[in-house]
Design an enzyme around this catalytic site. Sequence first.
Site: not given
Length: 1624
Positions: A152, A174, A216, A278, A288, A292, A296, A299, A303, A315
Amino acid sequence: MSTASSAENSILGAQQPRSLKLAEVEFIEILGSKSIVCGFHLVDYIWSDIFANLAPASTYVLITDTNLARLYLEKYHEGFQTAWAHHKPGATPPRLLTHVLPPGETSKSRATKGSIEDWMLSEKCTRDTMVLALGGGVIGDLVGFVAATFMRGVPFIQIPTSLLAMVDSSIGGKTAVDTPAGKNLIGAFWQPKRIYMDMAILSTLPAREFSNGMAEVVKTAAIWTPEEFDILESSAPEIRSAVLEGQHGNSNAGLALGTRSPAQSLLLRVIAASARVKAYVVTHDERESGMRGLLNFGHTIGHAIEAILSPQVLHGECVAIGCVLEAEIARRMGHLREVGVARLTRCLRAYGLPTAVNDPIIHKLVGGRRIAELRPRRLMDIMGLDKKTVGSQKRLVILKGLGQTLEMKPTNVDDALINEVISAGVLVNPVPESLSTAEASVVVVPPGSKSISNRALQLAALGTGECRIKNLLHSDDTQVMLTALQAMGGCTFSWEDDGDTLVVVGGGGKLRVPDSELYLGNAGTAARFLTTTVNLIDAGSDTMATTVLTGNARMKQRPTGPLVDALRTNGCTIDYCEREGSLPLRITHMGKQFPGGRIQLAASVSSQYVSSILLCAPYAQSPVHLELVGGKVISQPYIDMTIAMMVQFGCKVERIAENEYLIPCGAYTNPAEYVVESDASSATYPLAFAAITGTQCTVPNIGSASLQGDARFAVDVLRPMGCTVEQTETSTTVRGPPRGNLRALGDIDMEPMTDAFLTAAALAAVAPANDGVTRIRGIANQHVKECDRIAAMCDELAKFGVKTENHPDGIDVYGVAVDALQKSTPSIHCYDDHRVAMSFSVLACVAPCGAEIRERRCVGKTWPQWWDVLGRDLGAPVAGSDPVVHEPDSEAKNAIASSNASIVIIGMRGVGKTSLGKAAAQFLGLAFVDMDEYLEKEVGQTIPEIINGSGWAAFREHECRLLAKALTQDHPIGAIIACGGGVVEGEENRAVLKKHVASGAVVVCLTPNMQHVAEYLNKDKSRPAYAATSDINDVYARRLPLYAECCNYEYLVDKALLAANEDDQAGSWSIIERDFIRLLKFASGRDLNRADLAHPSFFVSLTAPDVREYLPFKLVQVTAGAQAIELRVDLLLRAPELANADLADLGAQDGFVHYVHRQFTILRHSSRLPVVFTVRTSPQGGIFPVDADKLRVRLLQCAIRWGAEYVDVEVDNAAANIYAARQKSLVIASYHDTAGKVLRWGESESEFANEMLARARTCGDIAKLISVAQSWEDNLACQRFVQRNHSVAAPLIALNMGYQGQLSRVLCPCLTPVTHPLLTASAAPGQISVRQINEARSLAGLLPSKQFFLFGTPIQQSPSPAMHNAGFAALGLPYTYGLKETQSADELREVIGSADFGGASVTIPHKQTIISLLDQLTLAAQRIGAVNTIIPLQDTDGKRTLVGDNTDYLGIVGCLQRAQLERQSESFGTSKALVIGAGGTSRAALYALYTLGVRHAFVFNRTTSRAEALVEEFTSLFESIEVAADLQAAAALNPAYIIGTIPASDLAIPDELFAGAAGVALDMAYKPRWTPLLERAARNNWTVVHGVAVLIEQGVHQLEKWTHSTAPIQIMSEAVYTKYNAEF
């Protein structure tokens, strides 16, 4: 792999631990904690910080991958021990467990996560465990997710080892794994306790990985900080060098501030600044919900691209492309100016990143085939799965400027707008009439002039001082010029005013040799200007230093010869690297630079040659006296522009005669500011829009005072066409006449504004008034611009139904009324030419159905935002379009693009290189070059004379020199070159051939039957014999590996495969020729012979150990309905001669490969279907032994060299290499679970299937997954898996074996393996036939019934219903074919409009009248002018298109080919042919002869005038075609082929017609069976072809076009002859 450090091996014992090397670090705060740590060489710091400042743990788990383990694992173990010894001397340390994973994205899966968790549990890890991720984004995301869920949640440390991970994935918490549905779809937020960014690690990164991360960094600056973006934009070389610094010198450099270099400080600043942004965003929006989402940027689209091109494309590379596309969307919405897009693009390129899907970087990584998978619909579907999707909108980050976003969160953007920007094409719909009534004037400001921008850049770069250039064109061309000038170190650039102003600090003409070649794309201006400029480089003492100028394929065709000739004569050393007269060029800097003095230059092709020399002349070694020679100087206004601008930069040019200029030595002095005029050529498009639509437009900064000749367009072109024009010195306003009222121009000389002729021609197309003819002259140079623009306008205007005439110096356009334009949507090919695209976009605005512009992005050359202006400002309805890629038409073989590299043939003397080469060259429309003859001509001696006089060594020396000359200078394209047998003996020759292969060209080796070769050489005394000590077989054995080294394709030439004895081999050579041509068409990309995967398709699996078991008749029967044939190579091992073969023995391996090659060749000779080449191993359900893997790989490599269309490769370690080397073959990446235990389809149990699919797609074009059905429901689960994962762009073969799995075969979407009742065994359990599958699909409602018809009258006696219904029944298709007899074509509207209409045959009297009811015609139907076949086509949106085709000519082609092969008649290319008749069928006959390659034809008809009209219409297709006055006159011409096209009549056929060598006579009439023509021909021993045979052949083609299946020819033939023989 897992290891553990125990107490015994972790305590340093009595040894004194070394001192700690604690770095000086910088902290970044995130979520209230300074948990991001940046510095150099952090290993000791990391462990010391963890032990001292974080909660203690009993176990530390360090997870990394195999690549990083080799570099860092030992350092981290040692650092752990040392730091603990300092932290608690003598105390027992906690455990350090390490777990090593395979590298790559495939490890980021649910299965891998589960295996890590199972391992941790097995190691007794508890809640006080701390997990450390040492790696890039894959390791960080995966291990973070493990930490988030294990017990957990346990503490987690990020140690990113890639730049991308440092600035992106490691920050924010993330964590996720990938699924087949998309990336990062299952995961959690779990914040790391620390993120350690060790800059020293970056020095070990490959350059591409560094670039990957910089995407990035640039992205972050673009959304947040203008100042940081400026630094990134101006400091790319320094930042790159900082990364490389760590690879040299002091290993501890940067550890302390005092040891940190300026470059290292800059690197740390840039990365920390990006990480700080960031961290700030995450702190204020951890989950997000808004802000946030800004991270992206790039992206959403990136993506989607990554989902298709991963893992070959990284990427960051995908995100870079996404950033540019999303910036273009912001520009399209009106929020971001073009300068922002241009600067972003330029900055990304500076770090080695791609900026478009067709970027050369992407092409090099994946090739055009994979790029073609990036269809807009597929990208939108993938984006639809993204978390950033809201209904029919996507949430995108919209830039307002560089460093500023429109909102502090993503903005909702309509799907339609995104689709428009990402599409390859543009659909321009007609502008509503209501727009013409608007009184307001639209104001459009075109971008800066390309011509002035490029001149200003070069002048300022060569000048001294600082110059601020305003209104510079931001386009592909100016980007090329900027990049090249920077590469030569001649100046520095920076930006002001948010990119509106370019600040140039000139270098005073001091240039250096660039580090690499200068790639100029298709930028003709830059290419011509820089050809002279690079000669100003002073290389100092390095007299061998060179600079290479190169470009794209089209640039390599555009002429530079006159300029190069002038510079060479002046003393410059310039060599052509490939084609004489064009780029690439190699300039050698021999210390004398640009000599100057008297220069003569031919300037009748391009004024850019003149400007190139003028611009550089002040820096020549002596004053330049430039004399223009060779005819009329083209585009004088552009020369005047150059001279005027040189004056503005401080250098005067004296014009001493009309075509003579004197330029003294000097230097440019930069003005403080230079404002670039708007582009006058570009201004013609919005002004033309006003003219054609009847609206008003003002261009405020182009007027009568302009430097540019095209500024006269409004006054000299638009006003005479009926427009109202107001022009001042600085502005132009145009209002068009009412729509449809433009007047033709008559005769107009557009030499002062040649680039504007395309706009004028587009307007002239709808200018019917004033006789309707516009004759434009003075534009000869437009034949050699970005494309042949005059030819392009003729070809593309024809698609609108507009007639034109092409002239050497102009074009005639015959205008028509707007409503007379073609009532369909033409698809306009732009030839990568911006002016073609923009001109036709204007015409599309009034065309009844608009037009599709196929190449949206080509406008980037001069006006990147043109589509925004057209849609947003001018009001034209525009949308994205996805142009259909058309397969080459059957006639395309006679029009092969001249840019195709020459094909080289090598092999032993006597194998047939010359014979096959000549036949192929003639068929393909290429030149043929025999290297022996070429050598003898160049040297001036015969080969025996050379060898006898100077020896073999001298001959080989000549051979090497001339082979290189042929391939690089005389015949680099458009030829087939046959080399001598020993060409591979010389190492230099082999290097030339291998270089040719590496360039993408074809070198094919002919593999001989050595017995036949020896027999031939014993007879051939025309060439020197081999040395007395050389046995021919020894020579071949020596050369065999050399041949293999130099070629990329092989073709087996062996007549014995076609007939056992020589007497039966008469027709075999024609078959060998046919299939050799087939290989060349495949290898060169002319005809790839692939199955259409948009429809259900099948391949029949052959199971016999010898293909000859299916010959001569069975193969045709078993392949009926199939689209391909599978050659199961493993099953060939059952051949009796291979029964005892030891595959471990090298000799046995060679023997088996040769046996397989023979089998493959026999199959090629026996069927036109593509081959699926399969070597199935025993674990995968085959019989090929697993311990012979090297042999398996060799066979697969051979299959590619032999030209197999499909190669089945099992997903294993060898698959990636086979895939990378596949050439034109498609790889089917397959995995078979023969027990059905592991590969399961259900969503809850498909983890392994998903992983295998992902792996298959990284090493295959088509994925194939096979399991075994355990229950009937497994078929439904398989179908659902297919629905989730299959598309035409990403095909998937998925099915279950076994009896219970047969339904999955019915549901399989493409390339389903099938068997046939005539096969003695099936290749796999549960295989069924095509007929069974179709019948089952019909019962399941998946294959609706359809009705087919014969239209015409009289038709009651036609055998077509019997033929087609027999064919449908044999294939199990629920189709019926009947008669629809009618006199009027109008009565057929309801029939062809019916939902169950499947197609029709058409005969008299409707072959022409039916055309008005159809949507489009094939090229064949257009050429022939008649339709005999109707084919309904349905697109993915359900829209149906009725296509008219003509298969009559295909029936003639097929029958004549067979007759020619059987009789070994004269080849079509060298023979003459006679057509008797001049009606509709004779047109099909002539087109058939043209398709076969016949070049000389004659037509006889009793009504001579009709024959003359027919000949005139077909003149362009033949070298000669004439009317024969009578059949006696025709007899004197000795035709080898005669086609009768008139019904049986009393026409007298003279015997003299058949007096020549026995040929072939074909009569289209099939009633009676023996017509007078055929009777006479048979009596004279000619081969005859009855009309009924042509009827069957064309019917076969009809059925195949309707069903997309191979027709059951034998059954269809039997049905016809049963009826025919009963009646005749």
